[in-house]
Enzyme design. Sequence first.
Site, mmCIF file in Angstrom:
data_model
loop_
_atom_site.group_PDB
_atom_site.id
_atom_site.type_symbol
_atom_site.label_atom_id
_atom_site.label_comp_id
_atom_site.label_asym_id
_atom_site.label_seq_id
_atom_site.Cartn_x
_atom_site.Cartn_y
_atom_site.Cartn_z
ATOM 1 N N CYS A 35 0.812 -1.241 0.230
ATOM 2 C CA CYS A 35 -0.051 -0.103 -0.042
ATOM 3 C C CYS A 35 0.853 1.306 -0.149
ATOM 4 O O CYS A 35 1.426 1.682 -0.860
ATOM 5 C CB CYS A 35 -1.002 -0.099 1.368
ATOM 6 S SG CYS A 35 -2.533 1.080 0.855
ATOM 7 N N GLU B 287 -3.490 -8.500 3.749
ATOM 8 C CA GLU B 287 -3.371 -8.952 4.973
ATOM 9 C C GLU B 287 -4.770 -8.387 5.924
ATOM 10 O O GLU B 287 -4.812 -8.894 7.089
ATOM 11 C CB GLU B 287 -1.950 -8.211 5.709
ATOM 12 C CG GLU B 287 -2.194 -6.879 6.044
ATOM 13 C CD GLU B 287 -2.240 -5.682 5.046
ATOM 14 O OE1 GLU B 287 -2.311 -4.617 5.483
ATOM 15 O OE2 GLU B 287 -2.084 -6.305 3.925
ATOM 16 N N HIS C 50 -4.526 -4.367 0.175
ATOM 17 C CA HIS C 50 -4.216 -4.882 1.740
ATOM 18 C C HIS C 50 -4.598 -6.206 1.998
ATOM 19 O O HIS C 50 -5.642 -6.707 2.447
ATOM 20 C CB HIS C 50 -5.133 -4.051 2.691
ATOM 21 C CG HIS C 50 -4.380 -2.661 2.963
ATOM 22 N ND1 HIS C 50 -3.112 -2.686 3.995
ATOM 23 C CD2 HIS C 50 -4.453 -1.366 2.723
ATOM 24 C CE1 HIS C 50 -2.731 -1.458 3.849
ATOM 25 N NE2 HIS C 50 -3.746 -0.637 3.286
#
Length: 318
Positions: free
Chosen positions: A142, A239, A237
């Site tokens: 990001c 994650e 993202h």
Amino acid sequence: MPIKIPDQLPAASTLRQENIFVMSETRAESQNIRPLKVLLLNLMPKKIETETQFMRLLSNSPLQVDVELLRIDDRPSKNTPTEHLDTFYRQFQGIRERNFDGLIVTGAPLGLVQFEDVIYWEHLQDIMSWAKDHVTSTLYVCWAAQAGLKLLYDLPKKTRKEKLSGVYWHKTHKEHSKNPILRGFDDSFLAPHSRYADFSPEFLAEHTDLDILATSATAGTYLAATKDKRNVFVTGHPEYDSHTLHNEYVRDVGEGMEPAVPSNYYPDDDPTQEPYVSWRSHGHMLFANWLNYCVYQQTPYDLDHFSESAFTKDDDDE
């Protein structure tokens, strides 16, 4: 195979409750194998939450991964206890003479801040410059992807008028179908974004030599890499937990920012309903591929003999 993290790190308990194989330092010391040394530079404010998210993805691999946590400077944190930082995080000066198989640089809530106004910009420059000679492959996530493009290609900061927030469809680019980073990917997949940064595929293609591996009609470039796979850029993202976008939305509403409801995230786009996860399998595959093909298959067995000249492009990339 497991990830190896400090015995008392809060993430260890969380991951074990999720039936994820986490090996304590004590047990790992008795094994006669060399784990991959991965450094996580955590720039996010809520460091415990973020380190847990990334360790969850790093755990889905047959490789043993020894994760070390790095902080950008020694300033106090408003969102993470000082005891936690002092116990589990390292300062750059303490590791700069060492070599690592992989480095992950997380995002940061700095989408509207100019690079020169970022308080730790010079520190980040030092770490990224160091990584060229001390790390086999670096994964920028990001905001870190935008920072990496600035430092490696001198690209200007480009910002969207409205924040991009939601879960978006992406497609892989067939001209790079043999790139091992994409191995096992579906032709299209979902991934979350939460950023102001603008990653135009056309701009990147014109001003860099990156392989642009996956893009979205709405979110732009999602995944790109240098041809030697030593620098990998993820603009979203993968994650994120199921409620991360929700928590960000609630926070922004509470601050009077009148944010748009995250796209394609809540059932019927109704923020009163429980959000659902549609990106988890893709996130695990992306990190497993990075660990295997960008790190494990490329890194020297003896990190003391790290040499940039040892990295060559695989035949699969042709």
